[in-house]
Scaffold this motif. Structure first.
Motif, mmCIF file in Angstrom:
data_model
loop_
_atom_site.group_PDB
_atom_site.id
_atom_site.type_symbol
_atom_site.label_atom_id
_atom_site.label_comp_id
_atom_site.label_asym_id
_atom_site.label_seq_id
_atom_site.Cartn_x
_atom_site.Cartn_y
_atom_site.Cartn_z
ATOM 1 N N GLU A 56 0.829 -1.206 0.000
ATOM 2 C CA GLU A 56 0.000 0.000 0.000
ATOM 3 C C GLU A 56 0.868 1.262 0.000
ATOM 4 N N GLU A 57 1.940 1.254 0.789
ATOM 5 C CA GLU A 57 2.853 2.403 0.828
ATOM 6 C C GLU A 57 3.518 2.602 -0.528
ATOM 7 N N GLY A 58 3.886 1.505 -1.161
ATOM 8 C CA GLY A 58 4.505 1.588 -2.482
ATOM 9 C C GLY A 58 3.556 2.174 -3.513
ATOM 10 N N ARG A 59 2.305 1.744 -3.483
ATOM 11 C CA ARG A 59 1.310 2.271 -4.418
ATOM 12 C C ARG A 59 1.075 3.754 -4.180
ATOM 13 N N ALA A 60 1.030 4.158 -2.914
ATOM 14 C CA ALA A 60 0.799 5.569 -2.587
ATOM 15 C C ALA A 60 1.935 6.437 -3.126
ATOM 16 N N TRP A 61 3.175 5.977 -2.945
ATOM 17 C CA TRP A 61 4.323 6.729 -3.462
ATOM 18 C C TRP A 61 4.273 6.812 -4.982
ATOM 19 N N MET A 62 4.030 5.677 -5.619
ATOM 20 C CA MET A 62 3.987 5.641 -7.077
ATOM 21 C C MET A 62 2.895 6.558 -7.623
ATOM 22 N N ASN A 63 1.722 6.529 -7.013
ATOM 23 C CA ASN A 63 0.613 7.379 -7.476
ATOM 24 C C ASN A 63 0.955 8.859 -7.339
ATOM 25 N N ALA A 64 1.560 9.225 -6.195
ATOM 26 C CA ALA A 64 1.900 10.631 -5.958
ATOM 27 C C ALA A 64 2.963 11.112 -6.938
ATOM 28 N N MET A 65 4.033 10.330 -7.117
ATOM 29 C CA MET A 65 5.102 10.731 -8.013
ATOM 30 C C MET A 65 4.654 10.715 -9.470
ATOM 31 N N SER A 66 3.840 9.727 -9.826
ATOM 32 C CA SER A 66 3.363 9.607 -11.202
ATOM 33 C C SER A 66 2.507 10.799 -11.596
ATOM 34 N N GLU A 67 1.676 11.259 -10.685
ATOM 35 C CA GLU A 67 0.827 12.415 -10.969
ATOM 36 C C GLU A 67 1.671 13.662 -11.209
ATOM 37 N N ARG A 68 2.742 13.807 -10.442
ATOM 38 C CA ARG A 68 3.605 14.981 -10.579
ATOM 39 C C ARG A 68 4.406 14.965 -11.886
ATOM 40 N N ALA A 93 21.604 2.719 -3.510
ATOM 41 C CA ALA A 93 22.796 3.541 -3.338
ATOM 42 C C ALA A 93 22.750 4.347 -2.041
ATOM 43 N N GLY A 94 21.672 4.201 -1.272
ATOM 44 C CA GLY A 94 21.561 4.947 -0.026
ATOM 45 C C GLY A 94 21.221 6.405 -0.224
ATOM 46 N N LEU A 95 20.513 6.710 -1.331
ATOM 47 C CA LEU A 95 20.113 8.084 -1.636
ATOM 48 C C LEU A 95 18.598 8.218 -1.528
ATOM 49 N N ASP A 96 18.132 9.430 -1.300
ATOM 50 C CA ASP A 96 16.698 9.687 -1.251
ATOM 51 C C ASP A 96 16.157 9.729 -2.687
ATOM 52 N N PRO A 97 15.194 8.873 -3.043
ATOM 53 C CA PRO A 97 14.665 8.863 -4.414
ATOM 54 C C PRO A 97 14.080 10.203 -4.835
ATOM 55 N N GLN A 98 13.461 10.927 -3.883
ATOM 56 C CA GLN A 98 12.885 12.227 -4.246
ATOM 57 C C GLN A 98 13.992 13.243 -4.570
ATOM 58 N N MET A 99 15.117 13.152 -3.865
ATOM 59 C CA MET A 99 16.251 14.026 -4.174
ATOM 60 C C MET A 99 16.779 13.717 -5.567
ATOM 61 N N ASP A 195 9.021 16.621 -2.697
ATOM 62 C CA ASP A 195 8.940 16.327 -1.265
ATOM 63 C C ASP A 195 7.800 15.349 -1.005
ATOM 64 N N TYR A 196 8.056 14.358 -0.167
ATOM 65 C CA TYR A 196 7.041 13.318 0.085
ATOM 66 C C TYR A 196 7.256 12.737 1.472
ATOM 67 N N GLY A 199 2.716 8.108 4.443
ATOM 68 C CA GLY A 199 1.579 8.115 5.342
ATOM 69 C C GLY A 199 0.892 9.451 5.457
ATOM 70 N N ASN A 200 1.422 10.480 4.777
ATOM 71 C CA ASN A 200 0.808 11.810 4.817
ATOM 72 C C ASN A 200 -0.120 11.956 3.628
ATOM 73 N N TRP A 201 -1.396 12.030 3.891
ATOM 74 C CA TRP A 201 -2.370 12.100 2.805
ATOM 75 C C TRP A 201 -2.421 13.489 2.180
ATOM 76 N N ASN A 202 -1.612 14.431 2.674
ATOM 77 C CA ASN A 202 -1.555 15.760 2.071
ATOM 78 C C ASN A 202 -0.410 15.870 1.064
ATOM 79 N N ASN A 203 0.056 14.733 0.575
ATOM 80 C CA ASN A 203 1.111 14.759 -0.427
ATOM 81 C C ASN A 203 0.508 15.134 -1.773
ATOM 82 N N THR A 204 0.116 16.371 -1.920
ATOM 83 C CA THR A 204 -0.541 16.832 -3.127
ATOM 84 C C THR A 204 0.483 17.019 -4.245
#
Length: 208
Positions: A56-68, A93-99, A195-196, A199-204
């Motif tokens: 579920e967490e993976g789907r939430a991340w994918m949906n948020a990033m895909s929309e952007r 690689a130990g890096l933040d994917p959003q970065m 930025d993400y 679990g934060n549903w305000n990830n608009t």
């Protein structure tokens, strides 16, 4: 605060003009141990997967990033493959994917076949000398997985050199160590568009 404002202004100007701020990594001698470590990293052949605690967490991340990313990559299947690969390569690689998404936005504007004036290639604008140094002759830097694998491995190398100082590592990645423009651009893109918080549903979605 001044860094953030400057970064936001430069990012806005880059977006208006359609320009990216690709630089060039500088070829430096590598110790045998570092070279061997990087060679193992770029030879990885595991299939890219999302690494979240739950599906579920993976789907939430994918949906948020895909929309952007939708405006930059209209094809949904390719967009999801791209995001899955970014997340996998950055995480291993130990890096933040959003970065890393912020870095790609600044480096190439999400253009797969981008080439800089000095020959840096692909999404993460990797210099061809890295193939000779840590890769194999058949490695194509325009291939999605190969480019992201090299880019994340190289940035991890610079983070290690700078003892965890991401700001200086980004300067090295761009070949502009000691100058603030490039690190500010990447950090601004990361915070403003990618930025993400899990679990934060305000990830608009943030438009890019």
């Amino acid at each position: 605060m001044r860094r953030c404002i400057l970064g936001s202004l430069m990012l806005l100007l880059a977006g208006i003009s359609g320009l990216s701020y690709a630089g060039s990594q500088i070829e430096e001698p590598l110790s045998n141990s570092v070279k061997a470590l990087m060679q193992r990293s770029v030879s990885d052949r595991a299939a890219p997967t999302l690494t979240f605690a739950t599906e579920e967490e993976g789907r939430a991340w994918m949906n948020a990033m895909s929309e952007r990313l939708k405006k930059r990559m209209p094809d949904a299947r390719y967009r999801e493959d791209f995001l899955r690969t970014v997340h996998y390569e950055a995480s291993r690689a130990g890096l933040d994917p959003q970065m890393v998404l912020g870095l790609i936005q600044v480096e190439s504007g999400f253009k797969k076949y981008a080439v800089s004036s000095v020959g840096a290639r692909g999404f993460m604008q990797v210099m061809p000398f890295w193939v000779r140094s840590i890769g194999a002759n058949d490695h194509n830097l325009f291939l999605l997985r190969t480019n992201l694998r090299y880019g994340c491995t190289i940035l991890r190398h610079y983070v290690d050199i700078e003892r965890g100082d991401l700001y200086r590592a980004l300067g090295r990645y761009n070949g502009s160590l000691g100058r603030p423009e490039y690190p500010n651009l990447v950090l601004s893109a990361w915070r403003k568009h990618w930025d993400y918080t899990p679990g934060n549903w305000n990830n608009t979605p943030k438009n890019i």
